[in-house]
Design a protein around this motif. Structure first.
Motif, mmCIF file in Angstrom:
data_model
loop_
_atom_site.group_PDB
_atom_site.id
_atom_site.type_symbol
_atom_site.label_atom_id
_atom_site.label_comp_id
_atom_site.label_asym_id
_atom_site.label_seq_id
_atom_site.Cartn_x
_atom_site.Cartn_y
_atom_site.Cartn_z
ATOM 1 N N ASN A 105 0.707 -1.576 0.443
ATOM 2 C CA ASN A 105 0.077 -0.254 -0.308
ATOM 3 C C ASN A 105 0.958 1.453 0.071
ATOM 4 O O ASN A 105 0.835 2.254 -0.726
ATOM 5 N N ILE B 72 -7.287 5.566 -1.943
ATOM 6 C CA ILE B 72 -8.697 5.033 -2.792
ATOM 7 C C ILE B 72 -7.733 3.769 -3.943
ATOM 8 O O ILE B 72 -8.345 2.571 -3.826
ATOM 9 N N ASP C 221 -4.881 1.273 -2.022
ATOM 10 C CA ASP C 221 -5.815 0.596 -0.885
ATOM 11 C C ASP C 221 -6.593 -0.556 -1.668
ATOM 12 O O ASP C 221 -7.181 -1.576 -1.450
ATOM 13 N N THR C 222 -7.274 -0.076 -2.959
ATOM 14 C CA THR C 222 -7.635 -1.312 -3.490
ATOM 15 C C THR C 222 -6.680 -2.693 -4.024
ATOM 16 O O THR C 222 -7.040 -3.195 -4.087
#
Length: 278
Positions: free
Chosen positions: A72, A159, A162-163
């Protein structure tokens, strides 16, 4: 050897109830083991199985935690960060992703303006000219614009990163079914191996934090942080609806677990829990 260990590891922790108390049965089994000439060999083998279970569980647990976190951060810094910054500087989109950011920015600017006028009135600032106050407010407005533009860009980065890390986490779970089985058995051994008092203490601690009468304040802080992390509007209606439903569902699931599993495995722990909770 490894196949035998895996069978030993995946052996269910939950014991069935019988007509004779388990304590008496365990006492006789203990005497039987001590009189068995192969008891020492079996003890060594059980220690090897326990060590195999512990080492592999800790390794896989660290991989599940550290791998998505590292991926991440690295993807956010090296991959998605430069891409979002380039698009943001090139296309110059609106600095506010939602109305909540706009309201917070206006509130901060209004508070700063009131602070400037207050300091002028009490004589803390000698220059009482209108141009001075306007200049300070203009500087603050520019700072807030940069702050919320950066917050909006960070939300988009969050976003994407994290995805991506969630996909990695799911891939680790799908590709590690054998390790998950070992980890599950290891966790069951830890939980069901605790004393009745320790089990009751953890149950009370968990329920008071997440489903207790004071938990709504904590859930409100958590939901606001999550929404702000992803740049979503901080809708009070959604937050209050979540708080009024999710802890209730969580409490129901937890009570079902106590009734369905813990009450069958360790009735004394459930009795201790009810006594401590009164």
């Amino acid at each position: 050897m490894k196949y035998w260990n895996l069978k030993k590891v995946n052996k269910p922790t939950v014991e069935k109830l019988g007509p004779i108390p388990r304590s008496i049965i365990k006492t006789f089994e203990k005497f039987k083991k001590e009189l068995d000439p192969n008891a020492e060999i079996e003890a060594i083998e059980e220690f090897r199985v326990a060590r195999y279970l512990t080492v592999n569980s800790i390794k896989y647990l660290l991989i599940l935690i550290l791998a998505p976190v590292l991926i991440n951060q690295l993807s956010k810094i090296l991959l998605f960060g430069p891409f979002v910054d380039y698009c943001w500087n090139h296309y110059q989109p609106d600095m506010f992703l939602n109305s909540s950011q706009e309201e917070r920015a206006f509130a901060e600017l209004q508070q700063f303006e009131e602070k400037i006028h207050f300091e002028i009135l009490i004589g803390k600032i000698n220059d009482i000219s209108y141009d001075f106050a306007e200049q300070q407010i203009r500087i603050k407005a520019v700072q807030l614009a940069h702050k919320y533009a950066s917050e909006s860009a960070d939300a988009i980065k969050n976003i994407l990163s994290d995805t991506f890390s969630l996909g990695i986490f799911i891939a680790l779970l799908v590709g590690g079914k054998r390790q998950i089985s070992i980890l599950k058995s290891f966790i069951n051994e830890i939980i069901y191996g605790l004393s009745d008092t320790a089990k009751a203490f953890l149950i009370i601690l968990f329920t008071d934090i997440f489903v207790g009468f004071h938990s709504p304040h904590g859930w409100e802080v958590i939901i606001e942080a999550i929404l702000r992390h992803f740049g979503l509007p901080e809708s009070r209606e959604f937050i209050f609806l979540f708080i009024s439903t999710f802890p209730v569902i969580l409490d129901t699931v937890f009570k079902y677990w106590i009734f369905r599993y813990l009450n069958r495995v360790s009735p004394s722990a459930v009795a201790t829990y009810h006594n401590m909770n009164e």
